[in-house]
Structures are given as C-alpha cells and as structure tokens.
Design an enzyme around this catalytic site. Sequence first.
Site, short mmCIF file in Angstrom:
data_model
loop_
_atom_site.label_atom_id
_atom_site.label_comp_id
_atom_site.label_asym_id
_atom_site.label_seq_id
_atom_site.Cartn_x
_atom_site.Cartn_y
_atom_site.Cartn_z
N LYS A 54 37.16 51.50 28.51
CA LYS A 54 37.45 51.44 27.09
C LYS A 54 36.48 50.50 26.37
CE LYS A 54 42.39 51.72 28.01
NZ LYS A 54 43.64 50.90 28.00
N GLU A 110 27.42 51.08 27.73
CA GLU A 110 28.32 50.14 28.41
C GLU A 110 28.61 48.94 27.51
OE1 GLU A 110 30.03 49.44 31.01
OE2 GLU A 110 29.33 50.50 32.79
N ASP A 114 27.84 42.93 34.43
CA ASP A 114 28.13 41.61 34.98
C ASP A 114 27.59 41.57 36.42
OD1 ASP A 114 29.38 39.28 35.88
OD2 ASP A 114 31.36 39.80 35.18
N ASP A 170 38.29 43.32 26.31
CA ASP A 170 39.69 42.88 26.33
C ASP A 170 39.95 41.73 27.29
OD1 ASP A 170 39.35 44.45 28.79
OD2 ASP A 170 41.52 44.30 28.96
N ARG A 176 40.66 43.68 21.78
CA ARG A 176 39.57 44.65 21.60
C ARG A 176 39.22 44.84 20.13
NH1 ARG A 176 38.78 47.25 26.57
NH2 ARG A 176 40.65 47.61 27.81
P1 5GP Z 1 30.58 44.60 36.73
O1 5GP Z 1 30.97 45.75 37.62
O2 5GP Z 1 29.17 44.68 36.23
O3 5GP Z 1 30.88 43.28 37.38
O4 5GP Z 1 31.54 44.60 35.49
C1 5GP Z 1 31.53 45.58 34.54
C2 5GP Z 1 32.82 45.62 33.80
O5 5GP Z 1 33.61 44.43 33.94
C3 5GP Z 1 32.58 45.73 32.30
O6 5GP Z 1 32.40 47.06 31.91
C4 5GP Z 1 33.82 45.07 31.72
O7 5GP Z 1 34.85 46.02 31.60
C5 5GP Z 1 34.20 44.03 32.76
N1 5GP Z 1 33.70 42.69 32.38
C6 5GP Z 1 32.70 41.98 32.95
N2 5GP Z 1 32.51 40.81 32.32
C7 5GP Z 1 33.42 40.76 31.33
C8 5GP Z 1 33.73 39.80 30.29
O8 5GP Z 1 33.14 38.72 30.14
N3 5GP Z 1 34.76 40.13 29.46
C9 5GP Z 1 35.46 41.30 29.56
N4 5GP Z 1 36.44 41.50 28.68
N5 5GP Z 1 35.19 42.21 30.51
C10 5GP Z 1 34.18 41.96 31.37
#
Ligand code: 5GP
Length: 194
Positions: A54, A110, A114, A170, A176
Amino acid sequence: MPKTNAASHPSEGHPDIAKVTIGPKELTARCKKLGAQISSAYQGRELMVVVVLKGAFMFASDLVRHIDLPLQVDFMAVSSYGDSTKSSGTVRILKDLQKDVLGKDVLMVEDIVDTGLTLAYLRQMLLGRHPRSLATCSLLNKGVCRKVEVPVEFIGFEVANEFLVGYGLDFTQRYRNLPFIGVLRPEIYQQHPE
Ligand code: 5GP
C-alpha cells in the site's frame, strides 16, 4: 468547505510526530523532477507503471501526473513487515497484477527500499514474466540498511536509518494520510510492542 491555505496543513503540531523529515513542498517538487527524468528516459515508449501497495499509493498518484508519456497503471500488493517496524525477510504477494507485463517497459513504483529484500524478490518475479525492460522508482532509499544489492534507477530522497511514516507509509496501518514524511514519537512505538 475544505481550506486551501497551504500554511494551515497539519505538519505543524501533529501530536504523534517527533519531527517532519520531508515536507509537502519538497515532495511535490521531487515528484515533478522525477516525472521529468522518467519522461525523458522513456521518450517514444509506452510505460507500464506497477504501483507496489500500500505504501506507494500516494507517491505514485502524484508521480504519474508528472510523467508525460502514454502509460498504463497496475497494482500489486505485498506484505513484508506485518505490523512491526523490522523486516521479516519474507515477502507475501497479497494481490497480483491484472495485466501481463510480457514485452512491456515496466516501471515499479515503491515507497522505500530498505534492506532491498522486497524489491529483489519482486524484480525476480517480474523478470520471470519477460518484460521488455524493468526499472524501479522509489520515493525513499535507505542505502545504509541494504542487505542485498538491487538496482534502483530513480530515487526521490536518500534517508537515514529511522522508521518513517506519512505520505503513504504506515505504522500499524496508520499515518498513511499525512501529507509529509516524518518520524513518530518513541512513545507511539512503545504502545505497540512487537
Ligand atoms: P525492504 O524489504 O527493502 O527491507 O523493505 C521494503 C518495505 O518495508 C517497504 O516497501 C515498506 O513497506 C517497509 N519499510 C521499510 N522501511 C520503512 C520505514 O521507515 N517506514 C515504513 N512505514 N515502512 C518501511
């Protein structure tokens, strides 16, 4: 009647926000620049914009307004974190695309990259469907947190290792709707232990 005075938007004084990291004006300006960059990179082609729900819904809706190309929009919903603030490392596809991406120029939109685990998984999945090209536009990039190397062709802002909310992002499905990106007050996390 809703107020149109930008000075009165709620970034000042939201009770749960410790600090505003990126304000509405910066977000608008960056969407405009990214839209122009994407329009010139894909000139003469038609785009298939894949919005990753989302978190990217608000960014994508602002971004596509600034892309001056014929394009289609499709949505994919994934869950990687559940309701906590740490990566689980597993990606669940909650909703798949309606359209076939075979032979298309696909641009994934996206909210944030992270660890890179979610994007790496989605890229593998979409590449298996043989698009003509596949690229990613992420509003935010936490480069310092990367666990897997994954290409992100268009980036809005490089951010520090802080958990961010707002503008689509979120915490426990809330915040959001905030028109800015910010950091929550620590008490808010403490009220929702993992
Ligand atoms: P990754 O797989 O790259 O670790 O994380 C990707 C997903 O994690 C993002 O699409 C998001 O939904 C969530 N995410 C990562 N960091 C944050 C953050 O600082 N805040 C929020 N709300 N979601 C995050």
